[in-house]
Design a protein around this motif. Sequence first.
Motif, PDB file in Angstrom:
ATOM      1  N   ASP A   1       0.832  -1.210   0.000  1.00 14.49           N
ATOM      2  CA  ASP A   1       0.000   0.000   0.000  1.00 14.49           C
ATOM      3  C   ASP A   1       0.865   1.259   0.000  1.00 14.49           C
TER       4      ASP A   1
ATOM      5  N   GLY B   1       1.923   2.056  -3.318  1.00 14.45           N
ATOM      6  CA  GLY B   1       0.786   2.612  -4.064  1.00 14.45           C
ATOM      7  C   GLY B   1       0.539   4.064  -3.695  1.00 14.45           C
ATOM      8  N   HIS B   2       0.651   4.381  -2.400  1.00 20.75           N
ATOM      9  CA  HIS B   2       0.423   5.757  -1.956  1.00 20.75           C
ATOM     10  C   HIS B   2       1.476   6.685  -2.532  1.00 20.75           C
TER      11      HIS B   2
ATOM     12  N   LEU C   1       2.861   6.299  -5.370  1.00 23.02           N
ATOM     13  CA  LEU C   1       2.512   6.507  -6.781  1.00 23.02           C
ATOM     14  C   LEU C   1       1.339   7.473  -6.937  1.00 23.02           C
ATOM     15  N   TYR C   2       0.309   7.367  -6.070  1.00 24.33           N
ATOM     16  CA  TYR C   2      -0.801   8.341  -6.150  1.00 24.33           C
ATOM     17  C   TYR C   2      -0.244   9.761  -6.043  1.00 24.33           C
TER      18      TYR C   2
ATOM     19  N   SER D   1       1.815  10.953  -9.003  1.00 20.97           N
ATOM     20  CA  SER D   1       0.861  11.302 -10.072  1.00 20.97           C
ATOM     21  C   SER D   1       0.263  12.682  -9.829  1.00 20.97           C
TER      22      SER D   1
ATOM     23  N   GLU E   1       2.734  15.384 -10.528  1.00 18.27           N
ATOM     24  CA  GLU E   1       2.995  15.554 -11.961  1.00 18.27           C
ATOM     25  C   GLU E   1       1.971  16.452 -12.647  1.00 18.27           C
TER      26      GLU E   1
ATOM     27  N   ARG F   1       8.039  12.921 -12.967  1.00 20.50           N
ATOM     28  CA  ARG F   1       8.300  12.007 -11.860  1.00 20.50           C
ATOM     29  C   ARG F   1       9.801  11.686 -11.768  1.00 20.50           C
TER      30      ARG F   1
ATOM     31  N   ARG G   1      -8.088   8.882  -1.091  1.00 17.34           N
ATOM     32  CA  ARG G   1      -7.791   7.493  -1.438  1.00 17.34           C
ATOM     33  C   ARG G   1      -6.856   6.861  -0.389  1.00 17.34           C
TER      34      ARG G   1
ATOM     35  N   ASN H   1      -3.611   8.086 -12.680  1.00 19.30           N
ATOM     36  CA  ASN H   1      -2.813   7.711 -13.845  1.00 19.30           C
ATOM     37  C   ASN H   1      -1.648   6.816 -13.462  1.00 19.30           C
TER      38      ASN H   1
ATOM     39  N   HIS I   1       2.397   5.327 -15.092  1.00 11.99           N
ATOM     40  CA  HIS I   1       3.429   5.351 -16.123  1.00 11.99           C
ATOM     41  C   HIS I   1       3.632   3.937 -16.637  1.00 11.99           C
TER      42      HIS I   1
ATOM     43  N   VAL J   1      -2.029  -0.661  -8.948  1.00 13.02           N
ATOM     44  CA  VAL J   1      -2.043   0.589  -8.186  1.00 13.02           C
ATOM     45  C   VAL J   1      -3.458   0.952  -7.721  1.00 13.02           C
ATOM     46  N   TYR J   2      -4.457   0.736  -8.574  1.00 12.34           N
ATOM     47  CA  TYR J   2      -5.792   1.263  -8.261  1.00 12.34           C
ATOM     48  C   TYR J   2      -6.827   0.200  -7.879  1.00 12.34           C
TER      49      TYR J   2
ATOM     50  N   ARG K   1      -6.170  -2.705  -5.568  1.00  9.13           N
ATOM     51  CA  ARG K   1      -5.568  -3.676  -4.649  1.00  9.13           C
ATOM     52  C   ARG K   1      -6.591  -4.301  -3.712  1.00  9.13           C
ATOM     53  N   ARG K   2      -7.753  -3.642  -3.515  1.00  7.55           N
ATOM     54  CA  ARG K   2      -8.675  -4.086  -2.471  1.00  7.55           C
ATOM     55  C   ARG K   2      -9.990  -4.636  -2.964  1.00  7.55           C
TER      56      ARG K   2
END
Lengths: 313, 94
Positions: free
Chosen positions: A77, A80-81, A83-84, A87, A90, A96, A156, B25, B27, B41-42, B44-45
């Motif tokens: 997670d 993932g955070h 990456l959010y 993004s 950016e 990035r 999120r 988004n 890459h 990434v979007y 996972r749950r």
Amino acid sequence: MKAESETAELERFEARIDRGERIEPKDWMPDRYRRQLVRMMSQHAHSEIVGMLPEGNWITRAPNLRRKMALLAKVQDEAGHGLYLYSATETLGVAREELVDQLHAGTAKYSSIFNYPTLTWADIGVIGWFVDGAAIVNQTMLAKSSFGPYARANVRICKEENFHKKQGFEIVATLASGTDAQRAMVQDAVDRWWWPSLMMFGPHDDDSPNSQVLLRWGVKRKSNDTLRQHFVNITVPQARAVDLELPDPDLEYDEESGDWTFGEIDWDEFYRVIGGDGPCNRERLNARREAHAEGQWVRDAATAYAKKHASRQ
Amino acid sequence: MTDASELYEVFLQLKQGGPHEHAGNVHAPDAEMALQNARDVYARRFRPLSIWVVRSDHITSSSPSDDGPFFDPGDDKPYRHPSFYTTPRGVRDV
């Protein structure tokens, strides 16, 4: 003429902020708003990424499969955070790769908390409880930020982080009701992580150079000291519930304000760790650089594969 | 760094019969990997019903300066709403 239209733009911008409107990437914004956002959001993103390291340290040594699955999911997670947040950053027109290069070059900051070592399994519990707890307090506020992409990323993140804190507290509560050795281990972790966790909220309001403008433009909705107080207020009863002691002799309930007053943070330590001289700063950056370099072949292979397929079409 | 990655926007369909909604988004060097990254990434749950990815530079969007004349035609026709019309007293289910 230009200066005059800038003033008018700034007035329109501040009126929008005052009406509680969200600012989107293509909207006009003062340069300073953009710069502060890039700084703050990229620091937040770096913190998520570097934050994987202290916990990743214990994945292979988790005491059972249930704990191991939870820790793996939590660390994933955090990636993932990160990456959010990259993004969202950016959208302000910064690449990035540039941000990642800044982290690896040591010119970008990340949360000072991740420069402390995870010495025992109890640290994993206490990190979930304190560090994720503090992060949730901060991010719940940032989910109402005036910059749309940053607010949405935090919404999120907040949805996902609740389990991070709960799995941590479950570890803490289990150890706290265990053997004397387990109790001693978790108390030791609490003693080591409490003060660095309070430092996560940043300098006092009076000593925070960026706070005023960030609050005025709604990037932040509450000040460092307000958030820190809220964190202390919710954490003290949790510590009592599992019969652990927070390492602060000055901790005291104030009937009048309803707040738990607490002792002074060691700001010398805070600035030393921020400045690169914490227990693990060099180790963390080296680990990030190595991970990036060792992943180069994967990126190269993916790019070569994409090129090959594009040329066949 | 010289990684040749492209930016892709990600849309998820969360409910049966529902629309695809923008999630964020990723890459990726190509669309296939963008789809895999979007899943990691979007989603996972939960299990979305479907994912779309589209290269960000293939999206054309209105700009904030359009908010006047560009959108006005949708905002000045009250006769497109049922509340514009009157019905004789006592008539129901029109």
